[in-house]
Scaffold this motif. Structure first.
Motif, PDB file in Angstrom:
ATOM      1  N   PRO A 147       0.820  -1.231   0.000  1.00 33.11           N
ATOM      2  CA  PRO A 147       0.000   0.000   0.000  1.00 33.11           C
ATOM      3  C   PRO A 147       0.853   1.280   0.000  1.00 33.11           C
ATOM      4  O   PRO A 147       0.536   2.248  -0.706  1.00 33.11           O
ATOM      5  CB  PRO A 147      -0.823  -0.127   1.288  1.00 33.11           C
ATOM      6  N   LEU A 148       1.944   1.267   0.786  1.00 35.88           N
ATOM      7  CA  LEU A 148       2.807   2.442   0.840  1.00 35.88           C
ATOM      8  C   LEU A 148       3.532   2.637  -0.482  1.00 35.88           C
ATOM      9  O   LEU A 148       3.706   3.771  -0.961  1.00 35.88           O
ATOM     10  CB  LEU A 148       3.801   2.294   1.992  1.00 35.88           C
ATOM     11  N   LEU A 149       3.955   1.553  -1.089  1.00 39.66           N
ATOM     12  CA  LEU A 149       4.662   1.653  -2.369  1.00 39.66           C
ATOM     13  C   LEU A 149       3.730   2.126  -3.487  1.00 39.66           C
ATOM     14  O   LEU A 149       4.158   2.830  -4.402  1.00 39.66           O
ATOM     15  CB  LEU A 149       5.271   0.300  -2.742  1.00 39.66           C
ATOM     16  N   GLN A 150       2.462   1.735  -3.412  1.00 41.37           N
ATOM     17  CA  GLN A 150       1.503   2.216  -4.414  1.00 41.37           C
ATOM     18  C   GLN A 150       1.281   3.718  -4.275  1.00 41.37           C
ATOM     19  O   GLN A 150       1.013   4.404  -5.263  1.00 41.37           O
ATOM     20  CB  GLN A 150       0.181   1.458  -4.264  1.00 41.37           C
ATOM     21  N   ALA A 151       1.400   4.203  -3.049  1.00 40.14           N
ATOM     22  CA  ALA A 151       1.238   5.635  -2.819  1.00 40.14           C
ATOM     23  C   ALA A 151       2.483   6.409  -3.238  1.00 40.14           C
ATOM     24  O   ALA A 151       2.412   7.591  -3.588  1.00 40.14           O
ATOM     25  CB  ALA A 151       0.921   5.902  -1.352  1.00 40.14           C
ATOM     26  N   HIS A 152       3.647   5.759  -3.188  1.00 38.06           N
ATOM     27  CA  HIS A 152       4.920   6.400  -3.539  1.00 38.06           C
ATOM     28  C   HIS A 152       5.685   5.516  -4.519  1.00 38.06           C
ATOM     29  O   HIS A 152       6.738   4.935  -4.186  1.00 38.06           O
ATOM     30  CB  HIS A 152       5.752   6.641  -2.275  1.00 38.06           C
ATOM     31  N   PRO A 153       5.201   5.371  -5.739  1.00 42.09           N
ATOM     32  CA  PRO A 153       5.811   4.443  -6.698  1.00 42.09           C
ATOM     33  C   PRO A 153       7.232   4.809  -7.097  1.00 42.09           C
ATOM     34  O   PRO A 153       8.026   3.935  -7.443  1.00 42.09           O
ATOM     35  CB  PRO A 153       4.853   4.501  -7.897  1.00 42.09           C
ATOM     36  N   VAL A 154       7.578   6.091  -7.048  1.00 37.53           N
ATOM     37  CA  VAL A 154       8.935   6.496  -7.432  1.00 37.53           C
ATOM     38  C   VAL A 154       9.963   5.914  -6.474  1.00 37.53           C
ATOM     39  O   VAL A 154      11.032   5.436  -6.890  1.00 37.53           O
ATOM     40  CB  VAL A 154       9.053   8.026  -7.488  1.00 37.53           C
ATOM     41  N   GLU A 155       9.639   5.917  -5.182  1.00 33.79           N
ATOM     42  CA  GLU A 155      10.545   5.346  -4.189  1.00 33.79           C
ATOM     43  C   GLU A 155      10.703   3.844  -4.394  1.00 33.79           C
ATOM     44  O   GLU A 155      11.797   3.299  -4.233  1.00 33.79           O
ATOM     45  CB  GLU A 155      10.030   5.639  -2.774  1.00 33.79           C
ATOM     46  N   ALA A 156       9.605   3.189  -4.758  1.00 31.58           N
ATOM     47  CA  ALA A 156       9.676   1.753  -5.052  1.00 31.58           C
ATOM     48  C   ALA A 156      10.585   1.491  -6.237  1.00 31.58           C
ATOM     49  O   ALA A 156      11.388   0.549  -6.237  1.00 31.58           O
ATOM     50  CB  ALA A 156       8.267   1.206  -5.327  1.00 31.58           C
ATOM     51  N   LEU A 157      10.477   2.325  -7.264  1.00 29.91           N
ATOM     52  CA  LEU A 157      11.324   2.180  -8.444  1.00 29.91           C
ATOM     53  C   LEU A 157      12.794   2.371  -8.098  1.00 29.91           C
ATOM     54  O   LEU A 157      13.654   1.591  -8.525  1.00 29.91           O
ATOM     55  CB  LEU A 157      10.884   3.192  -9.503  1.00 29.91           C
ATOM     56  N   LYS A 158      13.097   3.382  -7.275  1.00 34.28           N
ATOM     57  CA  LYS A 158      14.491   3.665  -6.916  1.00 34.28           C
ATOM     58  C   LYS A 158      15.134   2.514  -6.145  1.00 34.28           C
ATOM     59  O   LYS A 158      16.280   2.144  -6.413  1.00 34.28           O
ATOM     60  CB  LYS A 158      14.556   4.944  -6.083  1.00 34.28           C
ATOM     61  N   SER A 159      14.392   1.955  -5.171  1.00 37.31           N
ATOM     62  CA  SER A 159      14.982   0.921  -4.317  1.00 37.31           C
ATOM     63  C   SER A 159      14.915  -0.465  -4.954  1.00 37.31           C
ATOM     64  O   SER A 159      15.919  -1.164  -5.065  1.00 37.31           O
ATOM     65  CB  SER A 159      14.263   0.884  -2.961  1.00 37.31           C
ATOM     66  N   ASN A 160      13.743  -0.855  -5.381  1.00 37.76           N
ATOM     67  CA  ASN A 160      13.541  -2.240  -5.809  1.00 37.76           C
ATOM     68  C   ASN A 160      14.042  -2.524  -7.218  1.00 37.76           C
ATOM     69  O   ASN A 160      14.359  -3.672  -7.533  1.00 37.76           O
ATOM     70  CB  ASN A 160      12.056  -2.610  -5.711  1.00 37.76           C
ATOM     71  N   VAL A 161      14.105  -1.478  -8.056  1.00 37.41           N
ATOM     72  CA  VAL A 161      14.576  -1.691  -9.430  1.00 37.41           C
ATOM     73  C   VAL A 161      15.990  -1.155  -9.606  1.00 37.41           C
ATOM     74  O   VAL A 161      16.927  -1.912  -9.876  1.00 37.41           O
ATOM     75  CB  VAL A 161      13.613  -1.045 -10.444  1.00 37.41           C
ATOM     76  N   TRP A 162      16.163   0.137  -9.429  1.00 37.94           N
ATOM     77  CA  TRP A 162      17.485   0.716  -9.655  1.00 37.94           C
ATOM     78  C   TRP A 162      18.481   0.252  -8.592  1.00 37.94           C
ATOM     79  O   TRP A 162      19.642   0.013  -8.896  1.00 37.94           O
ATOM     80  CB  TRP A 162      17.402   2.244  -9.673  1.00 37.94           C
ATOM     81  N   GLY A 163      18.022   0.111  -7.333  1.00 33.52           N
ATOM     82  CA  GLY A 163      18.911  -0.376  -6.282  1.00 33.52           C
ATOM     83  C   GLY A 163      19.366  -1.797  -6.569  1.00 33.52           C
ATOM     84  O   GLY A 163      20.557  -2.134  -6.420  1.00 33.52           O
ATOM     85  N   SER A 164      18.435  -2.655  -6.983  1.00 29.80           N
ATOM     86  CA  SER A 164      18.793  -4.043  -7.322  1.00 29.80           C
ATOM     87  C   SER A 164      19.746  -4.085  -8.503  1.00 29.80           C
ATOM     88  O   SER A 164      20.677  -4.906  -8.545  1.00 29.80           O
ATOM     89  CB  SER A 164      17.526  -4.853  -7.645  1.00 29.80           C
ATOM     90  N   LEU A 165      19.524  -3.191  -9.469  1.00 28.51           N
ATOM     91  CA  LEU A 165      20.402  -3.144 -10.640  1.00 28.51           C
ATOM     92  C   LEU A 165      21.821  -2.749 -10.254  1.00 28.51           C
ATOM     93  O   LEU A 165      22.799  -3.306 -10.787  1.00 28.51           O
ATOM     94  CB  LEU A 165      19.837  -2.162 -11.663  1.00 28.51           C
ATOM     95  N   SER A 166      21.943  -1.825  -9.298  1.00 29.42           N
ATOM     96  CA  SER A 166      23.282  -1.422  -8.880  1.00 29.42           C
ATOM     97  C   SER A 166      24.015  -2.581  -8.205  1.00 29.42           C
ATOM     98  O   SER A 166      25.232  -2.753  -8.372  1.00 29.42           O
ATOM     99  CB  SER A 166      23.200  -0.220  -7.934  1.00 29.42           C
ATOM    100  N   VAL A 167      23.294  -3.405  -7.432  1.00 29.32           N
ATOM    101  CA  VAL A 167      23.905  -4.578  -6.794  1.00 29.32           C
ATOM    102  C   VAL A 167      24.317  -5.599  -7.849  1.00 29.32           C
ATOM    103  O   VAL A 167      25.417  -6.178  -7.791  1.00 29.32           O
ATOM    104  CB  VAL A 167      22.931  -5.208  -5.771  1.00 29.32           C
ATOM    105  N   LEU A 168      23.444  -5.825  -8.818  1.00 28.97           N
ATOM    106  CA  LEU A 168      23.755  -6.781  -9.883  1.00 28.97           C
ATOM    107  C   LEU A 168      24.972  -6.351 -10.688  1.00 28.97           C
ATOM    108  O   LEU A 168      25.866  -7.161 -11.010  1.00 28.97           O
ATOM    109  CB  LEU A 168      22.549  -6.945 -10.807  1.00 28.97           C
ATOM    110  N   ASP A 169      25.031  -5.080 -11.041  1.00 28.92           N
ATOM    111  CA  ASP A 169      26.174  -4.576 -11.818  1.00 28.92           C
ATOM    112  C   ASP A 169      27.473  -4.687 -11.028  1.00 28.92           C
ATOM    113  O   ASP A 169      28.518  -5.061 -11.579  1.00 28.92           O
ATOM    114  CB  ASP A 169      25.930  -3.127 -12.227  1.00 28.92           C
ATOM    115  N   ALA A 170      27.418  -4.380  -9.728  1.00 25.92           N
ATOM    116  CA  ALA A 170      28.624  -4.445  -8.902  1.00 25.92           C
ATOM    117  C   ALA A 170      29.101  -5.884  -8.736  1.00 25.92           C
ATOM    118  O   ALA A 170      30.300  -6.162  -8.678  1.00 25.92           O
ATOM    119  CB  ALA A 170      28.350  -3.813  -7.540  1.00 25.92           C
ATOM    120  N   ALA A 171      28.150  -6.822  -8.678  1.00 26.41           N
ATOM    121  CA  ALA A 171      28.510  -8.234  -8.502  1.00 26.41           C
ATOM    122  C   ALA A 171      29.149  -8.793  -9.766  1.00 26.41           C
ATOM    123  O   ALA A 171      29.944  -9.726  -9.710  1.00 26.41           O
ATOM    124  CB  ALA A 171      27.274  -9.036  -8.145  1.00 26.41           C
TER     125      ALA A 171
END
Length: 403
Positions: A379-403
């Protein structure tokens, strides 16, 4: 002892088969004479013009022949069961047809009026079926009287599995309980009667039903029930002081058949609604031992449990990363019994910081990475989708690239 048992059982079966044959033969004698009398308005003087007695041995022989062919006298049938009645109907139907043809084509004096032959078939079916019903009813009464000492059970679920379980509990000697009433949430099944037992309500009626029928067991007869359903029913059963037994999932039933011996207490897998995955500890130990392991989101519920489990397998270094210092405080306390936040293995870092993530990977060079950092409250992520995108997508991508 084994020799005695093996000789007694076939003798009992032969005795029951002989009794069925005698009963069916008597039904034909009654049916033929009764049908002719009905056809002739009970005028005995007119009966003498026919040779009804000539049909009796033929009816007996045909009854045995077709009864054997249709399995009526070859297998062991439960008295009054659908299978037995169906075989009886096929047998008497075939006998009636042959007698009718014989009555029409025989030269000279006819044994009986043709219409009486048809009526005799109906009366024979009613008579033979009625005897079986009475026998079944008497057996049911004896078995229920015998089972009075067993725990009394409420059955939840009156679908196909529920009906089969009721049959099994009533007729199997290994039955752990005796059903006394039925429960089902389907409104269309309210007041439905199965084997003399009535559906008296849904799950909301459980407490009242347990008191009314002095029940001590709840049988959940729904092999496809979800974990949430079993949990709720178990909670209601606890309030009503009922022991809970469940029918296992269909995959666990031998041949897909439901028997009283299949009942068991609910397991963790039943309550969760999914099977429990057993961890191969030996394989996990070889994968993690003497290695550098990084856990992102280490302060969260999943990440902290991962850290506790991984620490058991002796990693060379366990690096715990989170952007929440309170979470890192809690996980260090649970692992070391102290929480000064002074360990180099505690890393305060936001995975959305791409450069810092790459720098950390270059410093510690992890062999294994468990990525548990994420925002998860929908529910909180639906209210703030940009934050969800930053952490769950771009954040995960940064971990994958570093690995």
């Amino acid at each position: 002892m084994a020799l005695v048992s093996s000789s007694i059982v076939p003798a009992r079966l032969r005795s029951k088969r002989s009794l069925r044959i005698i009963t069916d033969s008597a039904a034909w004698v009654f049916a033929l004479y009764a049908a002719v009398l009905l056809r002739l308005d009970f005028d005995m003087t007119r009966v003498e013009a026919f040779r009804v007695a000539a049909l009796i041995p033929l009816a007996w022989g045909l009854q045995f022949l077709f009864g054997w062919l249709f399995g009526l006298y070859r297998g062991f049938w439960i008295n009054g069961s659908f299978d037995e009645v169906a075989a009886l109907a096929r047998t008497i139907g075939a006998v009636t047809g042959v007698l009718f043809i014989y009555d029409i084509v025989i030269p000279g004096t006819r044994p009986a009026p043709a219409s009486a032959i048809i009526a005799a078939g109906f009366l024979a079916l009613v008579g033979a079926g009625g005897v079986r019903y009475v026998a079944r009813h008497a057996i049911d009464r004896r078995r229920r009287a015998r089972d009075e000492g067993l725990p009394r059970a409420l059955i939840f679920g009156t679908g196909e599995c529920g009906v089969r379980m009721i049959n099994s509990l009533l007729f199997e000697d290994s039955s752990p309980c005796i059903p006394v009433a039925l429960l089902d949430d389907d409104r269309e099944k309210q007041n439905l009667t199965v084997k003399g037992l009535r559906v008296i309500g849904g799950r909301a009626s459980m407490f009242e039903a347990a008191r009314r029928f002095n029940a001590s067991v709840l049988v959940i007869a729904i092999p496809t029930a979800e974990g949430s359903t079993i949990r709720e029913l178990t909670a209601l059963a606890d309030l009503a002081e009922l022991e809970v037994l469940v029918v296992p999932p269909v995959t666990e039933l031998f041949g897909g058949q439901v028997r009283a011996t299949d009942l068991r207490e609910p397991t963790e897998a039943d309550l969760l609604g999914r099977r429990i995955i057993e961890t191969d500890l030996e394989q996990a130990a070889s994968y993690l031992q003497d290695r550098v392991v990084l856990v992102t989101g280490a302060g969260g519920s999943i990440g902290s449990e991962l850290c506790r489990q991984i620490s058991r397998f002796g990693p060379r270094r366990l690096v715990m990363l989170d952007r929440d210092e309170s979470g890192l405080h809690q996980v260090q306390l649970s692992l070391e019994g102290r929480a000064l936040l002074d360990s180099p293995d505690l890393v305060l870092l936001d995975i959305r910081d791409r450069d810092r993530v790459a720098e950390l990977f270059g410093e510690i060079r992890p062999d294994v990475v468990f990525h548990a950092a994420a925002l998860k409250h929908l529910p909180l992520l639906q209210a703030h989708p940009v934050e969800a995108l930053k952490s769950n997508v771009w954040g995960s991508l940064s971990v994958l690239d570093a690995a």
